[in-house]
Design a protein around this motif. Structure first.
Motif, mmCIF file in Angstrom:
data_model
loop_
_atom_site.group_PDB
_atom_site.id
_atom_site.type_symbol
_atom_site.label_atom_id
_atom_site.label_comp_id
_atom_site.label_asym_id
_atom_site.label_seq_id
_atom_site.Cartn_x
_atom_site.Cartn_y
_atom_site.Cartn_z
ATOM 1 N N UNK A 178 0.812 -1.206 0.000
ATOM 2 C CA UNK A 178 0.000 0.000 0.000
ATOM 3 C C UNK A 178 0.844 1.254 0.000
ATOM 4 N N UNK A 179 2.006 1.211 0.653
ATOM 5 C CA UNK A 179 2.826 2.414 0.641
ATOM 6 C C UNK A 179 3.515 2.610 -0.694
ATOM 7 N N UNK A 180 3.587 1.523 -1.496
ATOM 8 C CA UNK A 180 4.247 1.682 -2.786
ATOM 9 C C UNK A 180 3.373 2.422 -3.780
ATOM 10 N N UNK A 181 2.091 2.535 -3.469
ATOM 11 C CA UNK A 181 1.190 3.190 -4.411
ATOM 12 C C UNK A 181 1.353 4.694 -4.260
ATOM 13 N N UNK A 182 1.956 5.301 -5.278
ATOM 14 C CA UNK A 182 2.165 6.739 -5.190
ATOM 15 C C UNK A 182 1.603 7.360 -6.459
ATOM 16 N N UNK A 183 1.197 8.574 -6.338
ATOM 17 C CA UNK A 183 0.800 9.289 -7.554
ATOM 18 C C UNK A 183 2.034 9.476 -8.413
ATOM 19 N N UNK A 184 1.863 9.341 -9.698
ATOM 20 C CA UNK A 184 3.033 9.446 -10.553
ATOM 21 C C UNK A 184 3.122 10.812 -11.205
ATOM 22 N N UNK A 185 2.493 11.796 -10.577
ATOM 23 C CA UNK A 185 2.577 13.141 -11.155
ATOM 24 C C UNK A 185 3.964 13.700 -10.935
ATOM 25 N N UNK A 186 4.195 14.724 -11.655
ATOM 26 C CA UNK A 186 5.399 15.476 -11.393
ATOM 27 C C UNK A 186 5.035 16.547 -10.383
ATOM 28 N N UNK A 187 5.885 16.748 -9.415
ATOM 29 C CA UNK A 187 5.565 17.736 -8.398
ATOM 30 C C UNK A 187 6.540 18.891 -8.462
ATOM 31 N N UNK A 188 6.048 20.044 -8.096
ATOM 32 C CA UNK A 188 6.943 21.194 -7.930
ATOM 33 C C UNK A 188 7.340 21.245 -6.478
ATOM 34 N N UNK A 189 8.618 21.106 -6.239
ATOM 35 C CA UNK A 189 9.065 21.147 -4.852
ATOM 36 C C UNK A 189 9.524 22.541 -4.495
ATOM 37 N N UNK A 190 9.170 22.940 -3.314
ATOM 38 C CA UNK A 190 9.523 24.266 -2.832
ATOM 39 C C UNK A 190 10.818 24.148 -2.052
ATOM 40 N N UNK A 191 11.943 24.343 -2.727
ATOM 41 C CA UNK A 191 13.214 24.157 -2.036
ATOM 42 C C UNK A 191 13.589 25.346 -1.179
ATOM 43 N N UNK A 192 12.840 26.448 -1.309
ATOM 44 C CA UNK A 192 13.218 27.625 -0.529
ATOM 45 C C UNK A 192 12.741 27.498 0.910
ATOM 46 N N UNK A 193 11.520 26.957 1.075
ATOM 47 C CA UNK A 193 10.971 26.886 2.436
ATOM 48 C C UNK A 193 11.615 25.721 3.175
ATOM 49 N N UNK A 194 12.219 26.013 4.321
ATOM 50 C CA UNK A 194 12.826 24.893 5.057
ATOM 51 C C UNK A 194 11.750 24.054 5.738
ATOM 52 N N UNK A 195 12.128 22.833 6.046
ATOM 53 C CA UNK A 195 11.239 21.966 6.821
ATOM 54 C C UNK A 195 11.105 22.540 8.222
ATOM 55 N N UNK A 196 9.875 22.637 8.677
ATOM 56 C CA UNK A 196 9.655 23.203 10.007
ATOM 57 C C UNK A 196 8.874 22.212 10.852
ATOM 58 N N UNK A 197 8.890 22.441 12.138
ATOM 59 C CA UNK A 197 8.112 21.600 13.043
ATOM 60 C C UNK A 197 6.672 22.083 13.057
ATOM 61 N N UNK A 198 5.768 21.183 13.385
ATOM 62 C CA UNK A 198 4.361 21.584 13.394
ATOM 63 C C UNK A 198 3.989 22.340 14.658
#
Lengths: 779, 188, 88
Positions: free
Chosen positions: A733-753
Motif C-alpha cells: 500500500x505504501x508503494x502506491x504513489x501518484x506518478x505526477x510530477x511535483x513542484x518542490x519548494x526548495x526555498x521553504x525549510x522543513x519546520x516543526x508543526x
C-alpha cells in the motif's frame, strides 16, 4: 519485577517513591522501636511458621524475632516477574532463605524481587546509582561494615540480612543525621503526607532526636515557573541532578560545595529548560522540589485519584488525575513501561488549570449574525441544529474534528454526516501519504520499539517538543548504544548529538533517490527507523513530500520487514490516529486548514459547518451564509465564530477512547463532572440525529462500542494493545504513489508543526501556568 | 471561743508590706488627689506599697522595687492612670508594659529597661503596641462573626464560564484560588 | 471495477489464516483499484481477533457488510465487484 513495580505504583501516592504499603502487608518484621515498645518482654522462642501472632516475640538482644518467611513465599499478592531478556538467575541467601534472583542485579533489586523493600532515598531504578544517602545499608555476612545495597551487585552465595540489629542501628543513625539539618516544615510543606522522609523516619528512625544545635539554611533557587524550590529541605540525594543529566539531557542542575555547605542548584540563575522538567517534583523524596502551581492547595489524603490518559499531545501518557471536591487538583504520571515509563511532559502535568477557565457550560445561540451569543436551552439549540441538518443539502454539509476529539464522538459525527449524505468530514491532520494504510500515519515501530532501532532518520520534526518522552528514549539509545541519528529538518537542540543533514526538500529527494550518503547507513542497518513529523505535510508541496517519503520508505527494504516496521509519523495530537482510523479525511495542504476544500475535488461553499472542538478555522474561507455549529469544551476561536455553541466535556470529564501515535487505543476515565449543562460529546450528536429524523443505531455505551468494533476493531477491543500492520500489506500500500510530477519548494525549510510547546490546544491555551511558561521560556 | 493555735513567728502573714509604709503611701496619695482618690487607689490596688522608683518607660508606667519584701512581690509597675479613674481596666492592660521592662518586671533578668535597650536594642524595632483586644470593639473577630457587619468572603466558582461578552466577564467573581486566601477573608 | 456508487470501502483483516485470501487481494489489487478510483477511501485495518469483513458504504450512510473469512483472493475480488455494482 514489573508486577512489583505496578503493584507499588498503584498503591502509592507518587510513583517515584518507595511503597511502604508493601512493607505493611509484606515484611512485617521491619518495625523496630514500636514493636519493642508495645510488646511484653518474653524469652526467645523457636520460630513459628506463618501465622502472625498478636504479641511480638523478642530475642536476647531485645530485637523482635522476625517471621521466618519472605513475602514472596507467603503468597501475598506479589509475583516475581523476571525480565525475559535477563532471565538467568543466581542464588542469594536473603534473611536466611536461599532465593533465585536475576543475575546482574544489585542487592536492592534482589531484595525487591523477593518482596523486601529496602528503604532508600537516592536510589531510583531509572537513574544511575549514587549511593550517597546510605539508607539502604544491609548486612552481609563476613563483611566488616554494612554495605549499600544499591551499589553492591549480588554475587552467588552471598548472605544478606536486611533486618539485623546492625542494619536497624544504621538506619536509625542515617535517619538521625538526615533529620538533624532538616527544617521543621511539615505543616507548611507540600510533600507532607506523601513524603519519603516522614514515612521512613516513622518506620526506620528512632523515636527521639538529640539535636540541640541550630540548623543550616540554604537559599531558594529559581528554577522557573513550574518547580518550587525550598532548598533548606534538600537532603542531597542528587536524584534531580541525575535525572536532569541522564534523562532530560539538560546539564544545568548540579551540586556546589561540599559537606554541610553543599547546595544543589543551577549555580548561575538559569531555569530548567526542558519539557520534562516537572518530573523532578516526583523524584524528590522530600519537599525541596515541589510543583509551583499546586503549592499550598491540597493535601494528598484529601485527593481522590482516577486513572486516565493524557490527550494534550499524541503520546498517550498514562496519568492519574487527583481531584478534590469536583475539581482537578493535580495530574501525576502512572507507570506504563511501553509508553511513558514513569514520566510525563510539563504540558501534561501543569495544564490542568486550563480546565477551569473559559469553559463552555450552557448552550448558546446567536439569534442574528450581528448579535452576540445568548444562553439557550438544550432543546432549542438541538432543535435548531437538527433543522439545519435537514434543510442543508448533503454536498454543503461539512464537519471538522479538532485535536482533542475522542473516537466515539468522531464516529458519531461521521455517522451523522454520512446519514445526511455528506462526505466532507475532516480531521485536524495535514494530508500526508494516503490514510488507507495504517502504517502511513502511525508510529510503526511502536514507542517501546524505538529502542531497538539502530539508525534513525528524523524528518521535519522537533522531537524534543513534539514528543519529549520519545526524545528521551532516543537519547537513551544514543548514549547507551551509540545509535546514529540524522535529521532533515529544523536545526534544534535535541539533548543528544545528531547529524543535521539539512532542512530543505532537496535532501529528502536525495535520500529518496538513494544518492545521499546517509542512505548507506539506512541500508546497512538491520532496524532502521524513519520518523516523519507532520510539519512536513503542512507545506504547499505536501503531496510531493508525501510522494518522496513513500519512495524513501519503499526503497529501503529493511524498513518494512517481518517483525519491524521502521516508518513512523509523529502525530502531535491525540485525535489524529483515531480520526484517520475511522476514515475521516485529512485536510488538504493547499486548503491550509481552511473550510470547503477537500483533496482535489472542487467543493461548494459549505452551508452547515459542524466543528467538533476545531479551533483552527480559517475565517476568510468561510462563506458568509454558512451556519457554524461549535461543539467543544472551551470558548476559543471556534466558539466565537459559531452560530450555535453546544457545550461538550473535556478529557477529564468523559470516558473516551484516544489512539496514541503508535495506534494504541486507551480510554480516559471520568474524574469530575462536566461543568454546568455540558454533556458527553457523542451523546449530543446522537440527540441531534434523533431530532433530525435519522437516529443513529446506538443509544448507549455498549451500542457505540459495538459500532466501533464494526468500523475500527483495532480501537475497540479494550486491551490497550497495538495491532501491527502486516509488512506485505504495508509494502504494497505504501508503494502506491501518484506518478505526477511535483513542484518542490526548495526555498521553504522543513519546520516543526509546533511553534509553542506550551500552547497547542484549547486547554493549554486557557491555562495561566502555560502562559507563564511561554513567557519564561520564550519559545 | 476556740483557742487559736499559736502561729510560727516566721509564718506567712497576709500583710506583707510594713504598715508604716502603707500609711506613708496613703498620705502621699491624699496629697496628690484627695481622699476620694486615695480610697479609690486603695480599692484598686488592694494594698499600698512603697518602693524605690527604678525607672519609667515610654508609655508612662513607673517601675518600683522594694527588696525588703519577699521574692515575687518586690517589683511592680504603677500605670499611668488618670486620677479619678473608677475602672482601671479601661485604661490599663498588662500588655502596656514595654518589652525592655518586661524581663525585669517578671524576674527574668535584673536589667531594667534602659540597660536592656542599650544592650539589645535594634534600629529596626517597631514601637510596642498593646494588645488591642482590651477595647472590646477592637477585639479581633474572624470574618463571618455575628458582630461583624462584613460577611465572610465568597470563595469563588470552581470554573470560569466562557462569556462571549467581555463585559459579563468583568462582573463575575474571580476563580477560587486555594494557595492565596485574600479573597476569602473579606470581600466588600 | 465499477465502484462509482460506493463512497467508502473498509476491509477489516485479522491476523490468522482466515484472512490470507483477503490479504493477498490487497497486495495484488490495491494499486489498480487506487489508480482507477483515486478519490475513493479504501481503508485497510488489521486487528487480531476481528472477523475479516468487507464493508462498502453508499450514500446516506447505508452500509453493506460481507464476511471474507476463508475466501481466496479471487473470491474477494468477486465480492467487491458485486458490492460495487449492486444498487445501494
Amino acid at each position: 519485577m514489573l508486577a512489583a513495580l505496578q503493584a507499588r505504583a498503584a498503591a502509592t501516592a507518587r510513583p517515584g517513591r518507595v511503597s511502604l504499603q508493601l512493607l505493611h502487608k509484606g515484611a512485617r518484621g521491619v518495625r523496630s522501636s514500636d514493636a519493642r515498645a508495645s510488646s511484653a518482654v518474653q524469652p526467645a522462642q523457636p520460630s513459628q511458621p506463618a501465622a502472625v501472632s498478636a504479641v511480638v516475640q523478642l530475642d536476647e538482644a531485645g530485637f523482635a524475632v522476625l517471621p521466618k518467611e519472605l513475602p514472596s513465599m507467603r503468597g501475598v499478592d506479589f509475583k516475581q516477574e523476571l525480565d525475559p531478556r535477563y532471565a538467568e538467575t543466581i542464588e542469594v541467601i536473603i534473611d536466611g532463605h536461599p532465593v533465585q534472583v536475576q543475575k546482574g542485579s544489585s542487592l536492592i533489586q534482589a531484595c525487591e524481587q523477593v518482596g523486601i523493600q529496602v528503604p532508600r532515598f537516592c536510589y531510583h531504578e531509572r537513574l544511575s546509582v549514587a549511593g550517597n544517602c546510605r539508607m539502604c545499608l544491609v548486612e552481609i555476612e563476613k563483611a566488616p561494615k554494612p554495605v549499600a545495597a544499591c551499589a553492591m551487585p549480588a554475587a552467588p552465595g552471598m548472605k544478606v540480612f536486611t533486618n539485623s540489629p546492625i542494619v536497624k542501628k544504621a538506619r536509625e543513625g542515617v535517619m538521625e543525621f538526615l533529620l538533624a539539618n532538616h527544617p521543621l516544615d511539615c505543616p507548611i510543606c507540600d510533600q507532607g503526607g506523601e513524603c519519603d522522609l516522614q514515612d521512613q523516619s516513622l518506620f526506620f528512625g528512632s523515636d527521639r532526636g538529640r539535636t540541640t544545635e541550630s540548623r543550616r539554611g540554604v537559599e531558594d533557587k529559581n528554577l522557573g515557573p513550574l518547580v518550587k524550590t525550598v532548598m533548606t529541605r534538600c537532603i542531597h540525594c542528587t536524584r534531580c541532578v541525575r535525572f536532569a543529566t541522564e534523562v532530560a539531557g539538560v546539564d544545568e542542575l548540579g551540586t556546589v560545595g561540599r559537606g554541610n555547605a553543599m547546595e544543589i542548584g543551577t549555580y548561575v540563575e538559569r531555569m530548567l529548560d526542558s519539557e520534562i522538567s516537572g518530573n523532578i517534583v516526583d523524584l524528590c523524596p522530600v519537599g525541596a522540589l515541589t510543583s509551583k502551581p499546586y503549592a499550598f492547595t491540597a493535601r494528598p489524603w484529601e485527593l481522590r485519584s482516577v486513572e486516565s490518559i493524557d490527550v494534550l499531545d499524541g503520546y498517550g501518557s498514562n496519568i492519574r488525575v487527583d481531584t478534590r471536591g469536583g475539581e482537578v487538583m493535580r495530574i501525576l504520571p502512572r507507570l506504563n513501561e511501553d509508553i511513558n515509563e514513569e514520566w510525563i511532559s510539563d504540558k501534561t502535568r501543569f495544564a490542568y488549570d486550563g480546565l477551569k477557565r473559559q469553559r463552555l457550560d450552557t448552550p448558546l445561540i446567536r439569534p442574528d449574525p450581528e448579535m452576540p451569543l445568548q444562553p439557550a436551552t438544550w432543546k432549542d439549540a438541538l432543535t435548531l441544529v437538527a433543522q439545519k441538518f435537514k434543510a442543508t443539502p448533503g454536498a454543503r454539509i461539512g464537519a471538522f474534528a479538532g485535536p482533542l476529539a475522542d473516537v466515539e464522538s468522531m464516529l458519531a459525527l461521521k455517522d451523522l454526516c454520512n446519514a445526511f449524505d455528506s462526505e466532507a468530514i475532516h480531521c485536524d491532520v495535514p494530508a500526508g501519504p494516503l490514510a488507507d494504510c495504517r502504517a502511513a500515519y502511525t508510529l510503526g515501530s511502536t514507542i517501546a520499539g524505538v529502542e531497538e532501532a539502530d539508525a534513525v532518520l528524523l524528518l521535519s520534526t522537533d522531537l524534543k517538543r513534539e514528543a519529549p518522552l520519545l526524545n528521551a528514549r532516543l537519547r537513551r539509545r544514543v548514549y547507551h548504544d551509540g545509535v546514529r541519528v540524522a535529521s532533515v529538518g529544523p536545526r534544534v537542540p535535541l539533548t543528544y548529538e545528531y547529524e543535521h543533514l539539512g532542512d530543505s526538500v532537496s535532501q529528502l529527494l536525495e535520500l529518496a533517490n538513494g544518492t545521499h550518503p546517509f542512505c548507506k547507513v539506512l541500508a546497512g542497518a538491520q532496524r532502521p527507523l524513519v520518523l516523519v513529523g507532520t510539519g512536513a505535510y503542512e507545506r504547499t508541496d505536501a503531496r510531493g513530500v508525501a510522494w518522496a517519503v513513500q519512495k524513501l520508505v519503499t526503497s529501503v527494504p529493511a524498513l518494512i520487514q517481518d517483525g519491524w516496521l521502521g516508518f513512523g509519523t509523529v502525530q502531535p495530537t491525540a485525535a489524529a490516529v483515531g480520526a484517520l482510523d475511522l476514515g475521516l479525511t485529512p485536510l488538504a495542504s493547499s486548503a491550509a486548514a481552511g473550510v470547503g476544500a477537500s483533496d482535489g475535488a472542487i467543493a461548494e461553499p459549505l452551508g452547515l459547518v459542524y466543528l467538533l472542538g476545531y479551533d483552527s478555522i480559517d475565517l476568510d474561507r468561510l462563506s458568509p451564509d454558512a451556519f457554524v455549529v461549535y461543539q467543544g469544551h472551551h470558548g476559543d476561536v471556534g466558539a466565537e465564530t459559531a452560530d450555535v455553541v453546544l457545550p461538550g466535556s473535556a478529557y477529564t470529564e468523559k470516558v473516551g477512547t484516544y489512539a496514541n501515535m503508535e495506534g494504541r487505543a486507551q480510554r480516559t476515565a471520568r474524574a469530575v463532572s462536566p461543568p454546568g449543562e455540558a454533556r458527553d460529546d457523542w451523546k449530543i450528536l446522537r440527540a441531534i440525529s434523533e431530532l433530525a429524523g435519522k437516529p443513529l443505531p446506538y443509544a448507549g455505551v455498549d451500542g457505540i462500542r459495538e459500532r466501533l468494533a464494526a468500523v475500527a476493531p483495532q480501537l475497540a477491543d479494550g486491551t490497550e494493545s497495538i495491532h501491527a500492520v502486516s509488512p506485505d500489506i504495508a509494502k504494497a500500500m505504501l508503494a502506491v504513489r501518484a506518478s505526477d510530477k511535483f513542484d518542490f519548494d526548495t526555498k521553504t525549510p522543513f519546520a516543526s508543526c509546533i511553534d509553542n510547546f506550551y500552547m497547542t490546544d484549547a486547554i493549554s491555551r486557557a491555562s495561566t501556568t502555560m502562559a507563564s511558561c511561554t513567557k519564561a521560556f520564550a519559545k | 471561743m476556740p483557742r487559736l493555735l499559736p502561729t510560727h513567728p516566721k509564718a506567712y502573714t497576709s500583710i506583707q508590706y510594713p504598715f508604716a509604709d502603707q500609711l506613708k503611701k496613703f498620705a502621699q496619695e491624699l496629697r496628690i488627689g484627695g481622699l476620694f482618690h486615695a480610697v479609690n487607689r486603695l480599692r484598686q490596688m488592694n494594698h499600698l506599697r512603697v518602693g524605690r522608683l527604678v525607672g519609667e518607660d515610654t508609655n508612662g508606667n513607673k517601675y518600683y522595687e522594694n527588696t525588703n519584701v519577699a521574692y515575687g512581690r518586690s517589683r511592680w509597675v504603677e500605670p499611668k492612670v488618670p486620677l479619678v479613674a473608677f475602672e482601671m481596666d479601661k485604661y490599663y492592660d498588662s500588655s502596656q508594659v514595654t518589652p525592655e521592662w518586661h524581663g525585669w518586671l517578671h524576674y527574668m533578668s535584673d536589667k531594667p529597661g534602659p540597660i536592656v535597650k542599650a544592650e539589645f536594642g535594634q534600629t529596626w524595632t517597631v514601637p510596642h503596641k498593646q494588645n488591642p483586644s482590651i477595647d472590646r470593639s477592637m477585639h479581633y473577630t474572624p470574618p463571618g462573626h455575628w458582630k461583624n457587619t462584613l460577611t465572610r468572603g465568597r470563595i469563588g466558582p470552581k470554573y470560569e464560564a466562557w462569556a462571549p461578552d467581555a463585559a459579563d466577564a468583568a462582573a463575575r467573581l474571580p476563580l477560587r484560588n486555594y494557595s492565596d486566601n485574600t479573597h476569602t477573608l473579606r470581600i466588600e | 471495477m465499477a465502484l462509482r456508487a460506493v463512497r467508502e470501502v473498509r476491509v477489516l483483516l485479522c491476523k490468522g489464516e482466515a484472512s490470507a485470501g483477503a490479504k493477498q487481494f490487497i497486495v495484488d489489487k490495491y494499486a489498480e483499484i487506487k489508480k482507477a478510483h483515486p478519490l475513493l477511501p479504501f481503508l485497510v485495518r488489521e486487528a487480531s481477533g476481528a472477523a475479516p469483513t468487507l464493508t462498502a458504504r453508499f450514500a446516506h450512510g447505508v452500509e453493506k457488510v460481507v464476511p471474507l473469512s476463508g475466501l481466496s483472493s479471487a473470491d474477494v475480488a468477486k465480492k467487491l465487484s458485486e458490492l460495487g455494482s449492486a444498487s445501494p
